[in-house]
Design a protein around this motif. Structure first.
Motif, PDB file in Angstrom:
ATOM      1  N   LEU A 241       0.730  -1.586  -0.450  1.00 42.04           N
ATOM      2  CA  LEU A 241      -0.170  -0.075  -0.030  1.00 42.04           C
ATOM      3  C   LEU A 241       1.015   1.313   0.151  1.00 42.04           C
ATOM      4  O   LEU A 241       0.404   2.789  -0.458  1.00 42.04           O
TER       5      LEU A 241
ATOM      6  N   PHE B 206       3.805  11.086  -5.122  1.00 44.32           N
ATOM      7  CA  PHE B 206       4.827  11.149  -5.578  1.00 44.32           C
ATOM      8  C   PHE B 206       4.295  12.170  -6.884  1.00 44.32           C
ATOM      9  O   PHE B 206       4.343  13.524  -7.630  1.00 44.32           O
ATOM     10  N   VAL B 207       3.098  12.103  -8.082  1.00 42.40           N
ATOM     11  CA  VAL B 207       2.660  12.726  -8.925  1.00 42.40           C
ATOM     12  C   VAL B 207       1.333  13.919  -8.594  1.00 42.40           C
ATOM     13  O   VAL B 207       1.935  15.398  -9.949  1.00 42.40           O
TER      14      VAL B 207
ATOM     15  N   PHE C  47       3.518   1.786  -1.450  1.00 44.20           N
ATOM     16  CA  PHE C  47       3.848   1.334  -3.415  1.00 44.20           C
ATOM     17  C   PHE C  47       2.750   2.844  -3.452  1.00 44.20           C
ATOM     18  O   PHE C  47       2.778   4.250  -4.079  1.00 44.20           O
ATOM     19  N   LEU C  48       0.837   2.113  -3.183  1.00 43.08           N
ATOM     20  CA  LEU C  48       0.502   3.497  -3.932  1.00 43.08           C
ATOM     21  C   LEU C  48      -0.150   4.428  -3.452  1.00 43.08           C
ATOM     22  O   LEU C  48       0.056   5.129  -4.128  1.00 43.08           O
TER      23      LEU C  48
ATOM     24  N   ALA D 231       0.338  13.591 -16.133  1.00 44.67           N
ATOM     25  CA  ALA D 231       0.603  12.736 -15.492  1.00 44.67           C
ATOM     26  C   ALA D 231      -0.443  12.925 -13.823  1.00 44.67           C
ATOM     27  O   ALA D 231      -1.275  11.720 -13.760  1.00 44.67           O
TER      28      ALA D 231
ATOM     29  N   PHE E 180       2.500   6.407  -2.710  1.00 47.82           N
ATOM     30  CA  PHE E 180       3.938   6.988  -2.426  1.00 47.82           C
ATOM     31  C   PHE E 180       4.002   7.592  -4.256  1.00 47.82           C
ATOM     32  O   PHE E 180       3.948   8.526  -4.549  1.00 47.82           O
ATOM     33  N   ILE E 181       3.296   6.728  -4.958  1.00 50.49           N
ATOM     34  CA  ILE E 181       3.106   6.925  -6.303  1.00 50.49           C
ATOM     35  C   ILE E 181       2.211   8.055  -6.368  1.00 50.49           C
ATOM     36  O   ILE E 181       2.615   9.266  -7.499  1.00 50.49           O
TER      37      ILE E 181
ATOM     38  N   MET F 104       8.763  19.667 -17.982  1.00 48.89           N
ATOM     39  CA  MET F 104       8.204  18.772 -16.772  1.00 48.89           C
ATOM     40  C   MET F 104       7.626  19.070 -15.810  1.00 48.89           C
ATOM     41  O   MET F 104       6.518  17.916 -15.372  1.00 48.89           O
TER      42      MET F 104
ATOM     43  N   LEU G 290      -3.845  12.018 -15.815  1.00 48.63           N
ATOM     44  CA  LEU G 290      -4.083  10.785 -16.461  1.00 48.63           C
ATOM     45  C   LEU G 290      -4.301   9.528 -15.230  1.00 48.63           C
ATOM     46  O   LEU G 290      -5.260   9.142 -15.376  1.00 48.63           O
ATOM     47  N   LEU G 291      -3.789   9.994 -14.515  1.00 47.39           N
ATOM     48  CA  LEU G 291      -4.014   9.237 -12.677  1.00 47.39           C
ATOM     49  C   LEU G 291      -5.239   9.191 -12.175  1.00 47.39           C
ATOM     50  O   LEU G 291      -5.250   7.764 -11.745  1.00 47.39           O
TER      51      LEU G 291
ATOM     52  N   LEU H 196      -8.038   6.136 -11.967  1.00 48.77           N
ATOM     53  CA  LEU H 196      -7.941   5.942 -10.498  1.00 48.77           C
ATOM     54  C   LEU H 196      -9.572   6.509 -10.654  1.00 48.77           C
ATOM     55  O   LEU H 196     -10.459   5.156  -9.540  1.00 48.77           O
TER      56      LEU H 196
ATOM     57  N   ALA I  80       4.422  17.738 -17.849  1.00 50.43           N
ATOM     58  CA  ALA I  80       4.570  16.744 -17.667  1.00 50.43           C
ATOM     59  C   ALA I  80       3.644  15.777 -16.912  1.00 50.43           C
ATOM     60  O   ALA I  80       2.774  14.503 -16.725  1.00 50.43           O
ATOM     61  N   TYR I  81       4.808  16.281 -15.340  1.00 49.66           N
ATOM     62  CA  TYR I  81       3.795  15.820 -13.835  1.00 49.66           C
ATOM     63  C   TYR I  81       2.156  16.252 -14.138  1.00 49.66           C
ATOM     64  O   TYR I  81       1.291  15.411 -14.033  1.00 49.66           O
TER      65      TYR I  81
END
Lengths: 258, 298, 320
Positions: B42, B51-52, B44-45, B270, B47-48, B263, B273-274, B278, B266-267
């Motif tokens: 979890l 982070f984004v 990782f989830l 992202a 964090f990703i 960048m 998109l994310l 989700l 890009a963020y």
């Protein structure tokens, strides 16, 4: 015609009828005649072939891949297994009520209107009229007339079975088949259904399948006892329960079997 | 016979006689070790996503969503990519859903287990295992070149449709199989044909499950890059028809990030998109929960 | 009023009574069945087309270089016309193995916790969260790996950072939800009576899991791992961004590596002629590996069914 010379119009006739599922024989050389507007009860223990007997009449057993029949089965003088028979038309003439749960997952109105709609009825007025008439005939109208749009699952078990009857009546059938319609119902609802069946038998040929000898005794004018696919005995309800001819019948009605 | 069951249970009894305190301790340790593994997954989830989002959300403004990119995406917004992604995935669903549901209906209602159903299942299962880059190469060879559709929404949409087909087939088939047999029998006994039964009883009852499958597929299609980059092209222009090339959100993000164009943008891309995938996934999960809650009523 | 044909009422050919339209219905049914059958053939036809097109484009180069030299050749140098894909095969295998070594224990432990240890409601919720990981697009994984993991490895080891290690960590996280989800389902499919049997004998929960539940769910867990292998082998974008992409056989965890998929994606954009055909040849190799994996899945699935049948005690009470 299958009317015969004795003046009784025969609606249903099984003639040397056999049915098997793969290697398992479900009905063997069944010979039986049921008259028009008769209320006939088939009783027998679970697995005796009652359900098969009913499901052949409206060819609902066609969906079973391993099912095979031989012999003939006439409805109103027509062999129901004749290749020219359109099963959808046949099934509109031979309605069926199942054991609970027996409603479609939709509103009360749509449950009753389902058959007519699939037969091509589009007129809202005609549908409303049919629904009201059928629910009235099934003695349910007064209880549900203000909640026709509610989901059918909200009805009690007894009401659901009367709804199932109304659904069948909406198609104007000749024959109504009932397969253990009162299993899982309380005694009062059961009696109510049985009364309704006696009432309806004035206009319709009714075949009731039950595993309960008491129900057969209460309802049937004529009763058949089916066991392991064999029609052991057919008699008037009174005779069947007071003077059974076959020892197996006696064992069943006295509760020693099944 | 259940030999295995007996044996293992007998083995379990043996140490139980020895040291109950130690066993309890082992049990507790196992619990915490396994809980830690879950926590790792979890984290990782979290964090990703964080982070984004932390870097991207400041960039996601109304004008970012509604403006066209300028200077290769260094400035401006991502409108063409949003439109392109919607067009591409919409087309994929439009083609993939009917085909997938029809396949599921055929497998469940119109055929028994046999040669033809085995072949069809083999096709669907094998297709599910094909890597997306192979889909991309195939789409390039077949739709872009062989059929002459060029790099376009059409080529990309068809490729994605084939890619999501197995998921839609599998989820629809599960949903249709979960529809009680009684419903079908009631419908048939009332003189409905098989097809009428499918349309009026089976599919409505299976709808939540079918929609769940479609949404899971949509999530996958939205985030897909490898299959799209070779089939839909990489144009930054707003598409005018389905024969136009597009650059979807993941492709745009990839290009911006990899070539170091911007960048910040890009963020921002992202993040959009994310957030989209989700939300789709969460909605599908809520639907699954609702659906399985209802399934209790046979 | 009745919804049936009059006369000899259930012949198909009888004229209907105005509102009843059942004529030709059986014919319609046949048409419907044909149409559905054709739709159902889409998946298998697509599979056949994919196979045909990829092979048609890739086989010429395999023939030219020779299948053995193509597959086992160690030099990939398009400019010199040398096409050996062994470095890429080794790369794919290396990152897949490393990813599984890291991902499988965590994924299975996570499944066990969610299915067996967590309170049921929390288990369902947490499982949904873990599955959210599978919704994250692979470019996002690759990018986060590129901006966090690669510099981290660089800092710790002094190596460039783009490496087997970076690729396999990213892949491990990506396949975890797949393996967890499939393992979870197979753990949930183990009858509760198994656990009760152990509990009735005074066994602890951990004993039940270790000795009864995990062995019973084994085939499902293996199926999940094989699915994970497929995802690792097929993943393109995430690996491409963190692996370094040098077409040499990796010698350590810190070596840069090129996989079959990233090799294709990397060069497809500008390749032409023989080079392009060689890339499709690479796709053929990848395709064959995936097909072999599929066969393995089928084998495990059929085995699993047999095991399942034998393992289940007939009385369903695990001998309690």
């Amino acid at each position: 015609m299958q009317g015969g010379g004795d003046g009784v119009f025969r609606m249903i006739r099984y003639s040397d009828f056999n049915y098997s599922y793969g290697a398992v024989c479900a009905l063997r050389s069944l010979n039986l005649e049921i008259g028009k507007n008769e209320l006939f009860t088939v009783m027998g223990p679970t697995g005796s072939g009652k359900t098969t007997m009913l499901r052949c009449l409206n060819r609902l057993n066609d969906v079973v891949p391993s099912g095979r029949h031989s012999g003939s089965l006439y409805l109103d003088g027509v062999d129901v297994y004749d290749p020219r028979v359109d099963v959808t038309v046949l099934r509109r003439r031979v309605g069926m009520v199942f054991a609970l749960p027996a409603v479609l997952p939709t509103s009360i109105f749509e449950n009753v209107a389902y058959g007519p709609r699939r037969a091509g009825e589009r007129s809202k007025a005609a549908l409303s009229e049919t629904v009201e008439r059928s629910l009235t005939a099934a003695a349910l109208w007064e209880e549900v007339k203000d909640r026709l749009g509610e989901r059918a699952e909200t009805l009690s078990g007894g009401q659901q079975q009367r709804l199932a009857l109304a659904r069948v009546l909406a198609l104007g059938p000749d024959v109504i088949l009932l397969d253990e319609p009162t299993s899982g119902l309380d005694p009062i609802s059961t009696l109510r259904i049985e009364d309704l069946l006696r009432e309806l038998s004035r206009q319709y040929t009714i075949v009731l399948a039950t595993h309960n000898p008491q129900q057969a005794a209460r309802v049937g004018s004529r009763v058949g006892f089916l066991m392991l696919g064999e029609l052991v005995e057919v008699a008037e309800a009174g005779d069947m329960f007071t003077r059974p001819r076959d020892p197996r019948t006696e064992a069943f009605v006295s509760g020693r079997l099944g | 016979m259940g030999g295995a069951g007996h044996e293992t249970v007998a083995r379990a009894r043996e140490p139980a006689r020895r040291d109950i305190g130690m066993l309890k301790r082992t049990d507790r340790i196992a619990f915490w070790v396994f809980a830690a593994a879950t926590a790792v997954a979890l984290s990782f989830l979290v964090f990703i996503i964080s982070f984004v989002f932390v870097r991207g959300i400041p960039r996601v403004t109304w004008s970012f969503l509604t403006e066209r990119p300028r200077d290769m995406g260094r400035a401006g917004g991502i409108l063409p990519s949003i439109v392109g992604t919607i067009a591409l995935t919409g087309l994929a669903l439009l083609i993939g859903t009917p085909l997938g549901v029809a396949t599921a209906v055929y497998l469940t209602e119109y055929t028994r287990e046999g040669m033809s159903s085995r072949v069809i299942r083999f096709g669907a299962e094998s297709l599910a295992g094909v890597p997306s880059i192979i889909f991309g190469l195939f789409g390039f060879l077949f739709f872009v070149i062989f059929l002459g559709f060029g790099w376009s929404i059409l080529s990309g949409g068809l490729t994605l449709a084939l890619m999501i087909l197995p998921t839609i087939i599998r989820t629809s088939e599960e949903a249709i199989r979960a529809v009680p047999r009684e419903y079908r029998e009631i419908s048939l006994s009332l003189g409905a044909s098989r097809w009428q039964t499918v349309v009026h009883v089976v599919l409505p009852a299976a709808l939540p499950g079918v929609i769940t499958g479609v949404m899971l597929s949509l999530g996958r299609a939205v985030g897909e890059t490898a299959a799209v980059i070779f089939t839909a092209g990489s144009s930054l222009r707003l598409p005018g028809s389905i024969m136009d090339p597009v650059r979807t959100l993941p492709v745009h993000f990839y290009v911006l990030a990899r070539e170091g164009i911007s960048m910040a943008n890009a963020y921002g891309t992202a993040t959009v998109l994310l957030a989209t995938v989700l939300l789709i996934e969460i909605a599908a999960n809520i639907l699954i929960a609702r659906f399985s809650g209802h399934a209790g009523r046979g | 009023m009745s919804y049936r044909k009059e006369g000899s009422p259930f012949w198909r050919t009888t004229v209907s009574s105005g509102r009843v339209r059942s004529q030709g219905r059986t014919a319609n049914e046949r048409v419907v069945e044909r149409v559905l059958f054709c739709c159902a053939l889409t998946a298998v036809s697509a599979l056949a087309l994919i196979t045909a097109f990829i092979f048609a484009e890739g086989m010429p180069e395999l023939g030219r270089t020779g299948p053995a030299r193509f597959v086992f050749g160690t030099t990939w140098s398009p400019s010199r016309g040398m096409f050996g894909v062994l470095p890429m095969i080794a790369g794919s295998v290396a990152v897949t193995l490393a990813a599984l070594l890291m991902g499988v224990p965590v994924a299975v432990a996570c499944a066990v916790f969610l299915a067996e240890m967590a309170p049921p409601r929390a288990g369902v919720l947490l499982k949904a969260l873990v599955e959210l990981l599978s919704a994250v697009p692979s470019v996002v994984y690759g990018f986060v790996g590129l901006t966090t993991l690669v510099p981290l490895i660089r800092e710790w080891t002094g190596a460039p950072g783009f490496s087997v290690l970076a690729a396999s960590v990213v892949l491990a996280i990506m396949v975890m939800p797949t393996i967890t989800s499939v393992s979870y389902e197979s753990l949930k499919a183990v009858p509760g009576s198994y656990r009760d049997g152990v509990a009735a004998l005074g066994g602890t929960r951990w004993q039940a899991i270790r000795m009864v539940v995990l062995p019973a769910a084994r085939s499902g867990i293996v199926a999940g791992i094989i699915l994970g292998i497929g995802r690792c082998l097929g993943e393109t974008m995430a690996v491409l961004m963190v692996a370094g992409n040098a077409p040499v056989i990796p010698t350590s965890l810190l070596s840069p590596v090129r996989t079959l998929t990233s090799g294709i994606a990397l060069e497809m954009g500008y390749a032409s002629g023989r080079h392009r055909e060689a890339l499709f040849g690479t796709a053929v190799v990848l395709f064959a590996m995936i097909a072999a994996l599929n066969l393995l899945t089928r084998y495990v699935a059929s085995k699993g069914a047999v095991f399942g049948g034998r393992r289940r005690p007939r009385d369903g009470s695990a001998g309690a």
